[in-house]
Design an enzyme around this catalytic site. Structure first.
Site, PDB file in Angstrom:
ATOM      1  N   ARG A  66       0.532  -1.130   0.259  1.00 44.65           N
ATOM      2  CA  ARG A  66       0.185   0.221  -0.111  1.00 44.65           C
ATOM      3  C   ARG A  66       1.352   0.938   0.187  1.00 44.65           C
ATOM      4  O   ARG A  66       1.949   1.736  -0.336  1.00 44.65           O
ATOM      5  CB  ARG A  66      -0.554   0.112   1.300  1.00 44.65           C
ATOM      6  N   SER A  67       0.799   2.047   1.261  1.00 42.19           N
ATOM      7  CA  SER A  67       1.524   3.486   0.972  1.00 42.19           C
ATOM      8  C   SER A  67       2.574   3.473   1.303  1.00 42.19           C
ATOM      9  O   SER A  67       3.601   4.453   1.133  1.00 42.19           O
ATOM     10  CB  SER A  67       0.467   4.615   1.898  1.00 42.19           C
ATOM     11  N   ALA A  68       2.976   2.421   1.251  1.00 44.39           N
ATOM     12  CA  ALA A  68       4.490   2.640   1.737  1.00 44.39           C
ATOM     13  C   ALA A  68       5.674   2.538   0.812  1.00 44.39           C
ATOM     14  O   ALA A  68       6.376   2.900   1.409  1.00 44.39           O
ATOM     15  CB  ALA A  68       5.269   0.614   1.931  1.00 44.39           C
ATOM     16  N   LYS A  70       5.142   5.323  -1.757  1.00 44.13           N
ATOM     17  CA  LYS A  70       5.231   6.169  -1.605  1.00 44.13           C
ATOM     18  C   LYS A  70       6.414   6.813  -1.694  1.00 44.13           C
ATOM     19  O   LYS A  70       7.020   7.936  -2.406  1.00 44.13           O
ATOM     20  CB  LYS A  70       3.930   7.127  -0.756  1.00 44.13           C
ATOM     21  N   TYR A 156      -2.949  15.156   2.806  1.00 43.68           N
ATOM     22  CA  TYR A 156      -2.783  13.559   2.425  1.00 43.68           C
ATOM     23  C   TYR A 156      -3.692  12.911   1.186  1.00 43.68           C
ATOM     24  O   TYR A 156      -4.404  12.947   0.837  1.00 43.68           O
ATOM     25  CB  TYR A 156      -2.806  12.518   3.253  1.00 43.68           C
TER      26      TYR A 156
END
Length: 386
Positions: A66-68, A70, A156
């Site tokens: 997921r957002s890791a 980014k 965010y």
């Protein structure tokens, strides 16, 4: 619990915390890796590769983080700036002329990285097919009117970060962000990390899914109730919070092969824990002779650009250029740490002062965006041995 892998002498506390994550904090399948000064000191995995299965997690199991992801995506424009190909102070429309529509002509490249661009949500959410087609997302964010004046606030960009960063990279380099990461970061460093998992690696990906955290009274943990304002923001379908996380509607099946093969750097990076940790290690120093960030670029990554009330997360957050910074809402190792969590559990970060680089991935997604108790237990264990 059958824990595989190694923890170097002095880092046994990390292994102990990892075991307790399974015994007390509800982990089903997970891995953690830690580098210090470019050398791997922890590499552990345990449980099942599928959240709902029985096959053991293997040494090469990868998961959607997921957002890791980014934090890896953010490295691309920073490296392009380091190479002289992007001016972080230039308007985005310098590279992507269509983006200036509807009052966005003053949005700068640095605003995209610091979540200050004002386009965390879309007036019309994209379908999963549109989100993944490589075209519709860029068109949508280019046409979107901003929710606030450029640089005047921060919030965010949970989903739209995919198309903002992806299209900027494509306009500057002619390559997709997934291809750029593969060719310029993952391949030279030998990373297990992808935006868009290739067909010949897809067999390694485990299934992720939601799991309920154990009751606090069973773990001895203190569980804080979220503030009413946060609860209301997630419940209200018209709130910027719900609209930002709902920029893809309906939510995609994250275990679907087509979704995993798409390039969505905000949400579908696929990695091992050691892949995350090794990449962050190369951001702060040499790893087997390879280094990503020059000192000036490292300073950009972790110098505060945004701080205070987050228009989307409805708590105070801190961002550098592309990275969450250590603070109460996103605790990392120390004040100088920078990185990115993934909603539900995964985490990658680096701390230049201690030389630590950290990666944690899990297939059991618990509620929470930035401070998963399992990841935090591992971070505390690392801190205890330094």
């Amino acid at each position: 619990m059958d824990v595989r892998g190694t923890a170097a002498p002095g880092f046994e506390a990390v292994r102990d915390a990892f075991v307790r994550n399974f015994e007390q904090r509800g982990d089903r399948g997970a891995a953690v890796a830690v580098y210090r000064h470019g050398r791997k000191v922890v590499d552990l995995w345990a449980g099942t590769r599928d959240v709902d299965g029985t096959e053991p997690w293997a040494v090469d199991t990868v998961q959607v983080v997921r957002s890791a992801g980014k934090g890896i995506a953010a490295a691309v424009p920073l490296l392009l700036h380091q190479r002289g190909q992007i001016d972080l102070h230039a308007p985005v429309s310098t590279y992507w002329p269509e983006f200036k529509a509807n009052g966005k002509e003053r949005v700068l490249v640095r605003h995209l990285l610091a979540h200050r661009a004002g386009v965390p949500a879309l007036d019309r959410p994209l379908t999963p097919q549109e989100a993944a087609d490589g075209v519709s997302g860029a068109h949508a964010v280019a046409a979107q009117a901003p929710a606030w004046g450029p640089g005047e606030a921060h919030g965010y960009h949970a989903q739209t970060f995919s198309w903002l960063i992806g299209e900027l990279v494509r306009r500057v380099t002619g390559r997709t962000v997934g291809r750029w990461v593969a060719e310029e970061i993952a391949r030279p460093l030998g990373l297990d990390f992808w935006f868009g998992i290739p067909d010949d690696e897809a067999h390694r990906v485990g299934r992720i899914g939601p799991v309920e955290p154990p009751a606090a009274e069973n773990t001895g943990a203190l569980r804080m109730r979220p503030k009413r304002s946060v609860v209301d923001a997630y419940r209200d379908p018209e709130s910027l919070t719900r609209r930002a996380f709902g920029a893809i509607d309906p939510l995609p099946d994250e275990n679907d092969a087509a979704y995993r093969a798409a390039e969505l750097p905000a949400s579908n990076g696929t990695a091992t824990a050691r892949g995350l940790a090794r990449c962050y290690a190369a951001m702060i120093g040499p790893v087997d002779g390879q280094r990503l960030f020059a000192p000036a670029t490292l300073t950009l990554a972790r110098t505060e650009e945004s701080a205070g009330p987050d228009q989307v997360l409805v708590v105070n957050t801190r961002f550098g250029l592309g990275y969450m910074l250590h603070g109460p809402s996103s605790p990392l190792l120390a004040p100088g740490s920078f990185g990115h969590p993934g909603r539900g559990g995964s985490l990658g970060f680096a701390d230049p002062e201690s030389g630590i680089a950290f990666g944690y991935v899990t297939n059991g997604l618990q509620k929470g965006v930035t401070a998963d108790p399992r990841a935090q237990a591992l971070v505390r264990a690392v801190r205890s041995v330094l």
